[in-house]
Design a protein around this motif. Structure first.
Motif, PDB file in Angstrom:
ATOM      1  N   ARG A 209      63.774  50.272  64.934  1.00 29.71           N
ATOM      2  CA  ARG A 209      62.820  51.332  64.622  1.00 29.71           C
ATOM      3  C   ARG A 209      63.179  52.092  63.341  1.00 29.71           C
ATOM      4  N   SER A 210      64.093  51.541  62.562  1.00 27.30           N
ATOM      5  CA  SER A 210      64.547  52.234  61.356  1.00 27.30           C
ATOM      6  C   SER A 210      63.437  52.399  60.327  1.00 27.30           C
ATOM      7  N   TRP A 211      62.423  51.566  60.421  1.00 25.71           N
ATOM      8  CA  TRP A 211      61.327  51.645  59.449  1.00 25.71           C
ATOM      9  C   TRP A 211      60.595  52.985  59.514  1.00 25.71           C
ATOM     10  N   VAL A 212      60.599  53.642  60.688  1.00 20.72           N
ATOM     11  CA  VAL A 212      59.872  54.904  60.826  1.00 20.72           C
ATOM     12  C   VAL A 212      60.454  55.956  59.897  1.00 20.72           C
ATOM     13  N   ASP A 213      61.799  56.185  59.992  1.00 20.13           N
ATOM     14  CA  ASP A 213      62.440  57.180  59.137  1.00 20.13           C
ATOM     15  C   ASP A 213      62.408  56.762  57.677  1.00 20.13           C
ATOM     16  N   SER A 214      62.525  55.464  57.425  1.00 21.10           N
ATOM     17  CA  SER A 214      62.477  54.986  56.037  1.00 21.10           C
ATOM     18  C   SER A 214      61.115  55.292  55.409  1.00 21.10           C
ATOM     19  N   THR A 215      60.071  55.095  56.176  1.00 22.91           N
ATOM     20  CA  THR A 215      58.726  55.368  55.670  1.00 22.91           C
ATOM     21  C   THR A 215      58.520  56.858  55.450  1.00 22.91           C
ATOM     22  N   LEU A 216      58.983  57.682  56.402  1.00 22.33           N
ATOM     23  CA  LEU A 216      58.853  59.127  56.250  1.00 22.33           C
ATOM     24  C   LEU A 216      59.591  59.620  55.007  1.00 22.33           C
ATOM     25  N   CYS A 221      58.750  63.209  53.460  1.00 23.40           N
ATOM     26  CA  CYS A 221      58.852  64.074  54.637  1.00 23.40           C
ATOM     27  C   CYS A 221      60.281  64.597  54.783  1.00 23.40           C
TER      28      CYS A 221
END
Length: 236
Positions: A209-216, A221
């Protein structure tokens, strides 16, 4: 040439093998591989008990509230065709009812898509014969014309040519241009396999799920810890 009151043939149809393979394909996968722009808007909804709609488009353009050309389309359609009707999105009068449903089903037609209204909705509700429509009314249709069969039509945000592939399920409707069906089929098979691997990783607790923080972070953000949030709020 009597423009607006004409009947043309379907020049090409999707290969039956490909149609059969699309029976196992969900509309979200098709949409994802067509830039999420080719599906119908959400007000075209299924009114049948359940079951997949897949087949070659036989198109009808008619004036609102008139189904003369839809009757002609039923007589022209081959088994596996989907009769797709642009009735202007008007729901004042029904375009299709139980009698037409029964004839179409008997003839092996794959289903209906009606950019307009239907009636005898209970007959559709208790049957797996696919029908998508904009609404329901008890008011019946007129049978005067004009209209055209097997011309390019537009409904629900989709451009549909005769012979294109129509796919419908619980999530809605989508059209695949006949020249792209094999390419899209291969792409959705790859996506289905990729999602199956994701499902397995979820069950195994290894999903990334690392993509979530990477995208933010990429989008600017700011993410604070609890203590940082308190300090920041107190400072204001």
């Amino acid at each position: 040439m009597n423009i607006g009151f004409r009947v043309f043939p379907v020049e090409n149809r999707v290969d039956k093998r490909i149609v059969e393979e699309f029976q196992n394909v969900v509309t979200p996968h098709i949409s994802d591989n067509m830039s999420r722009l080719q599906g119908a808007i959400s007000d075209l909804r299924p009114y049948h008990k359940g079951g997949k709609l897949v087949g070659t488009a036989l198109t009808v353009k008619t004036r609102p509230g008139d189904n003369l050309m839809v009757h002609k389309a039923i007589d022209l359609a081959q088994p596996g065709d989907v009769i797709v009707v642009d009735a202007g999105g008007d729901t004042t009068n029904a375009i299709v009812g139980e009698i037409m449903q029964r004839i179409a089903k008997k003839n092996g037609i794959a289903g209906f898509v009606i950019h307009g209204a239907i009636r005898d909705s209970l007959a559709f509700k208790h049957d797996s014969f696919p029908i998508y429509a904009k609404g329901v009314t008890h008011r019946g249709p007129y049978k005067d014309g004009p209209g055209e069969i097997n011309v390019r039509i537009s409904l629900g945000g989709m451009i549909i040519n005769p012979g294109d592939l129509i796919v419908g399920d619980e999530d809605g409707l989508i059209v695949v241009p006949i020249e792209n069906v094999e390419e899209i089929l291969q792409k959705v098979k790859i996506q289905a396999q990729r999602e199956e691997e994701i499902f397995q990783s979820i069950e195994q607790g290894t999903v990334d799920r690392s993509w979530v923080d990477s995208t933010l972070k990429e989008k600017g953000c700011e993410i604070f810890s609890t203590s940082e949030s308190l300090i920041s709020s107190e400072g204001h």
